[in-house]
Motif scaffolding. Structure first.
Motif, PDB file in Angstrom:
ATOM      1  N   SER A  93      12.591   4.183  16.913  1.00  9.38           N
ATOM      2  CA  SER A  93      12.202   5.142  17.955  1.00  9.38           C
ATOM      3  C   SER A  93      13.357   6.090  18.249  1.00  9.38           C
ATOM      4  CB  SER A  93      11.788   4.411  19.235  1.00  9.38           C
ATOM      5  OG  SER A  93      10.589   3.709  19.064  1.00  9.38           O
ATOM      6  N   SER A  94      14.563   5.525  18.322  1.00  8.21           N
ATOM      7  CA  SER A  94      15.748   6.345  18.555  1.00  8.21           C
ATOM      8  C   SER A  94      15.987   7.301  17.391  1.00  8.21           C
ATOM      9  CB  SER A  94      16.967   5.447  18.757  1.00  8.21           C
ATOM     10  OG  SER A  94      18.151   6.219  18.921  1.00  8.21           O
ATOM     11  N   LEU A  95      15.829   6.800  16.171  1.00  7.82           N
ATOM     12  CA  LEU A  95      16.003   7.635  14.982  1.00  7.82           C
ATOM     13  C   LEU A  95      15.004   8.790  14.954  1.00  7.82           C
ATOM     14  CD1 LEU A  95      17.196   8.200  12.159  1.00  7.82           C
ATOM     15  CD2 LEU A  95      15.560   6.549  11.235  1.00  7.82           C
ATOM     16  N   VAL A  96      13.741   8.490  15.262  1.00  8.26           N
ATOM     17  CA  VAL A  96      12.702   9.524  15.260  1.00  8.26           C
ATOM     18  C   VAL A  96      13.000  10.584  16.318  1.00  8.26           C
ATOM     19  CG1 VAL A  96      10.288   9.969  15.826  1.00  8.26           C
ATOM     20  CG2 VAL A  96      10.877   8.115  14.258  1.00  8.26           C
ATOM     21  N   LYS A 138       2.835  16.650  15.160  1.00 10.17           N
ATOM     22  CA  LYS A 138       1.751  15.655  15.085  1.00 10.17           C
ATOM     23  C   LYS A 138       2.292  14.318  14.586  1.00 10.17           C
ATOM     24  CE  LYS A 138      -2.025  18.948  14.318  1.00 10.17           C
ATOM     25  NZ  LYS A 138      -3.030  19.456  13.343  1.00 10.17           N
ATOM     26  N   ILE A 139       3.163  14.371  13.573  1.00  4.07           N
ATOM     27  CA  ILE A 139       3.743  13.139  13.041  1.00  4.07           C
ATOM     28  C   ILE A 139       4.682  12.523  14.077  1.00  4.07           C
ATOM     29  CG2 ILE A 139       5.210  12.173  11.229  1.00  4.07           C
ATOM     30  CD1 ILE A 139       4.110  14.269   9.339  1.00  4.07           C
ATOM     31  N   PHE A 140       5.437  13.364  14.783  1.00  7.62           N
ATOM     32  CA  PHE A 140       6.331  12.875  15.827  1.00  7.62           C
ATOM     33  C   PHE A 140       5.548  12.124  16.909  1.00  7.62           C
ATOM     34  CE2 PHE A 140       8.267  13.910  20.050  1.00  7.62           C
ATOM     35  CZ  PHE A 140       9.327  13.022  19.974  1.00  7.62           C
ATOM     36  N   LEU A 141       4.443  12.694  17.364  1.00  8.84           N
ATOM     37  CA  LEU A 141       3.628  12.047  18.393  1.00  8.84           C
ATOM     38  C   LEU A 141       3.022  10.742  17.874  1.00  8.84           C
ATOM     39  CD1 LEU A 141       1.842  15.182  19.913  1.00  8.84           C
ATOM     40  CD2 LEU A 141       3.762  13.887  20.873  1.00  8.84           C
ATOM     41  N   LYS A 142       2.663  10.726  16.586  1.00  6.86           N
ATOM     42  CA  LYS A 142       2.132   9.500  15.991  1.00  6.86           C
ATOM     43  C   LYS A 142       3.206   8.413  15.995  1.00  6.86           C
ATOM     44  CE  LYS A 142      -1.001   7.140  13.662  1.00  6.86           C
ATOM     45  NZ  LYS A 142      -2.301   6.754  14.262  1.00  6.86           N
ATOM     46  N   TYR A 143       4.422   8.789  15.596  1.00  6.55           N
ATOM     47  CA  TYR A 143       5.531   7.832  15.617  1.00  6.55           C
ATOM     48  C   TYR A 143       5.787   7.322  17.031  1.00  6.55           C
ATOM     49  CZ  TYR A 143       7.225   8.606  10.807  1.00  6.55           C
ATOM     50  OH  TYR A 143       7.356   8.637   9.431  1.00  6.55           O
ATOM     51  N   GLN A 144       5.765   8.218  18.005  1.00  6.96           N
ATOM     52  CA  GLN A 144       5.996   7.810  19.386  1.00  6.96           C
ATOM     53  C   GLN A 144       5.002   6.742  19.810  1.00  6.96           C
ATOM     54  OE1 GLN A 144       6.076  11.428  21.870  1.00  6.96           O
ATOM     55  NE2 GLN A 144       8.201  10.917  22.322  1.00  6.96           N
ATOM     56  N   ALA A 170       0.846  -1.196   0.000  1.00  3.84           N
ATOM     57  CA  ALA A 170       0.000   0.000   0.000  1.00  3.84           C
ATOM     58  C   ALA A 170       0.882   1.247   0.000  1.00  3.84           C
ATOM     59  CB  ALA A 170      -0.916  -0.005   1.223  1.00  3.84           C
ATOM     60  N   LYS A 171       0.359   2.348  -0.538  1.00  6.05           N
ATOM     61  CA  LYS A 171       1.103   3.598  -0.533  1.00  6.05           C
ATOM     62  C   LYS A 171       1.266   4.078   0.895  1.00  6.05           C
ATOM     63  CE  LYS A 171       1.035   8.332  -2.341  1.00  6.05           C
ATOM     64  NZ  LYS A 171       0.292   9.325  -3.161  1.00  6.05           N
ATOM     65  N   LEU A 172       2.503   4.458   1.254  1.00  2.00           N
ATOM     66  CA  LEU A 172       2.793   4.851   2.628  1.00  2.00           C
ATOM     67  C   LEU A 172       2.379   6.291   2.906  1.00  2.00           C
ATOM     68  CD1 LEU A 172       6.336   3.299   3.226  1.00  2.00           C
ATOM     69  CD2 LEU A 172       4.137   2.483   4.106  1.00  2.00           C
ATOM     70  N   GLU A 173       1.638   6.463   3.995  1.00  3.24           N
ATOM     71  CA  GLU A 173       1.310   7.802   4.478  1.00  3.24           C
ATOM     72  C   GLU A 173       2.427   8.331   5.363  1.00  3.24           C
ATOM     73  OE1 GLU A 173      -2.202  10.047   7.100  1.00  3.24           O
ATOM     74  OE2 GLU A 173      -2.296   7.887   6.722  1.00  3.24           O
ATOM     75  N   TYR A 174       3.075   7.426   6.083  1.00  3.88           N
ATOM     76  CA  TYR A 174       4.197   7.756   6.957  1.00  3.88           C
ATOM     77  C   TYR A 174       5.430   6.980   6.484  1.00  3.88           C
ATOM     78  CZ  TYR A 174       0.442   9.386  10.009  1.00  3.88           C
ATOM     79  OH  TYR A 174      -0.658  10.026  10.518  1.00  3.88           O
ATOM     80  N   ALA A 175       6.603   7.572   6.658  1.00  4.72           N
ATOM     81  CA  ALA A 175       7.820   6.953   6.128  1.00  4.72           C
ATOM     82  C   ALA A 175       8.212   5.681   6.862  1.00  4.72           C
ATOM     83  CB  ALA A 175       8.976   7.951   6.191  1.00  4.72           C
ATOM     84  N   LEU A 176       7.871   5.578   8.153  1.00  5.24           N
ATOM     85  CA  LEU A 176       8.412   4.492   8.965  1.00  5.24           C
ATOM     86  C   LEU A 176       7.397   3.438   9.398  1.00  5.24           C
ATOM     87  CD1 LEU A 176      10.907   6.516  11.201  1.00  5.24           C
ATOM     88  CD2 LEU A 176      11.324   5.388   9.013  1.00  5.24           C
ATOM     89  N   PHE A 177       6.136   3.575   9.005  1.00  2.00           N
ATOM     90  CA  PHE A 177       5.180   2.502   9.266  1.00  2.00           C
ATOM     91  C   PHE A 177       4.002   2.622   8.308  1.00  2.00           C
ATOM     92  CE2 PHE A 177       3.046   5.786  11.636  1.00  2.00           C
ATOM     93  CZ  PHE A 177       1.701   5.449  11.596  1.00  2.00           C
ATOM     94  N   CYS A 178       3.345   1.500   8.097  1.00  2.00           N
ATOM     95  CA  CYS A 178       2.202   1.459   7.188  1.00  2.00           C
ATOM     96  C   CYS A 178       0.917   1.604   7.984  1.00  2.00           C
ATOM     97  CB  CYS A 178       2.201   0.146   6.411  1.00  2.00           C
ATOM     98  SG  CYS A 178       0.774  -0.041   5.300  1.00  2.00           S
ATOM     99  N   SER A 179       0.121   2.611   7.660  1.00  3.87           N
ATOM    100  CA  SER A 179      -1.139   2.821   8.378  1.00  3.87           C
ATOM    101  C   SER A 179      -2.210   1.825   7.954  1.00  3.87           C
ATOM    102  CB  SER A 179      -1.640   4.254   8.149  1.00  3.87           C
ATOM    103  OG  SER A 179      -1.775   4.527   6.764  1.00  3.87           O
ATOM    104  N   GLN A 180      -1.950   1.072   6.868  1.00  9.16           N
ATOM    105  CA  GLN A 180      -2.922   0.082   6.391  1.00  9.16           C
ATOM    106  C   GLN A 180      -2.766  -1.258   7.121  1.00  9.16           C
ATOM    107  OE1 GLN A 180      -5.415   0.717   4.098  1.00  9.16           O
ATOM    108  NE2 GLN A 180      -4.700   2.836   4.298  1.00  9.16           N
ATOM    109  N   CYS A 181      -1.540  -1.782   7.153  1.00 10.60           N
ATOM    110  CA  CYS A 181      -1.332  -3.100   7.776  1.00 10.60           C
ATOM    111  C   CYS A 181      -0.580  -3.031   9.094  1.00 10.60           C
ATOM    112  CB  CYS A 181      -0.604  -4.038   6.812  1.00 10.60           C
ATOM    113  SG  CYS A 181       1.131  -3.583   6.514  1.00 10.60           S
ATOM    114  N   GLY A 182      -0.068  -1.836   9.446  1.00 12.51           N
ATOM    115  CA  GLY A 182       0.630  -1.679  10.712  1.00 12.51           C
ATOM    116  C   GLY A 182       2.082  -2.104  10.705  1.00 12.51           C
ATOM    117  N   GLN A 183       2.610  -2.520   9.572  1.00 16.30           N
ATOM    118  CA  GLN A 183       3.996  -2.993   9.489  1.00 16.30           C
ATOM    119  C   GLN A 183       4.957  -1.804   9.581  1.00 16.30           C
ATOM    120  OE1 GLN A 183       5.168  -6.199   9.243  1.00 16.30           O
ATOM    121  NE2 GLN A 183       7.226  -5.339   9.411  1.00 16.30           N
TER     122      GLN A 183
END
Length: 245
Positions: free
Chosen positions: A133-136, A104-110, A61-74
């Motif tokens: 998590s460390s990278l973010v 907002k994206i930072f808090l989502k990543y957290q 699926a097209k990624l909304e976020y760079a570090l996780f997939c909002s569709q499958c959670g991977q």
């Protein structure tokens, strides 16, 4: 009177920040990608943007976020050193930053990448979540700070700042910094004087940030280095004032 280069070196020794930082993560091969500025891994390797549409490594699926997939959670482990902190937060590579959107994206990543979320998962997922998590956190701390953000942008352009050399050509500003530093250190300085100095530092800092935005927009890197050096001094002085209060 000491010359401007000696004065710059003296002021740098009283607590100005070091802009050297480790920017890295483990690649899919397990090797640590370290983009700290050094001859073995120059900053220009990070200058390519990966902000174009990317697909989930699991469900495609097209990624909304760079570090996780909002569709499958991977979670999505970067496979290329070309990804930048700006790519992580899906924002343009620019000194001017929409801090509220990035936060907002930072808090989502957290929330999504926190290692506790993977306590019952595979060892690989636990390691990856901890790494990302460390990278973010590093990315956020860098972009949130105007000074750190500016240094990072210069590093991406292979234009690492040299504050001592840059500020030695501005003796008038260095003399002001010395005066401000002495006033902060003086226990006899009045509260009124401290309030006036606070207002002056805020004004000078805001002007330096405005100048930085214009300089980066015009790719005027000598001006970028000069204003970043000023900002570093001003931030250091502001930190000292907080401790005094």
């Amino acid at each position: 009177m000491m010359n401007s280069r000696c004065l710059a070196r003296c002021l740098l020794s009283v607590g100005l920040r070091n802009s050297s930082r480790i920017i890295g993560y483990k690649s899919s091969s397990g090797a640590l990608v370290d983009s700290r500025i050094n001859p073995a891994f120059p900053a220009r390797l990070l200058s390519s943007s990966t902000s174009e549409a990317r697909s989930c490594q699991s469900c495609q699926a097209k990624l909304e976020y760079a570090l996780f997939c909002s569709q499958c959670g991977q979670i999505q482990k970067p496979d290329s050193p070309g990804i930048t902190y700006f790519d992580i937060f899906n924002i343009p590579k620019s000194f001017k930053l929409d801090i509220s959107s990035a936060k907002k994206i930072f808090l989502k990543y957290q929330s999504v990448l926190h290692p506790d979320k993977f306590s019952t998962g595979s060892e690989s997922d636990q390691e990856t979540s901890a790494e990302l998590s460390s990278l973010v956190n590093k990315a956020w701390k860098t972009l949130e700070s105007p000074y750190q953000r500016g240094c990072y942008l210069l590093e991406l352009e292979n234009e690492a700042p040299d504050m001592e050399q840059t500020m030695s050509s501005d003796p008038e500003f260095l003399e002001l910094v010395m005066e401000w530093n002495e006033a902060i250190a003086d226990d006899d300085s009045s509260e009124e004087h401290m309030e006036e100095l606070h207002d002056t530092l805020v004004k000078e800092r805001n002007q330096a940030i405005s100048n930085l935005e214009a300089a980066f927009n015009g790719k005027d890197f000598p001006s970028c280095r000069r204003e970043l050096a000023k900002l570093s001094y001003l931030d250091s002085l502001a930190h000292k004032m907080k401790w005094r209060v």
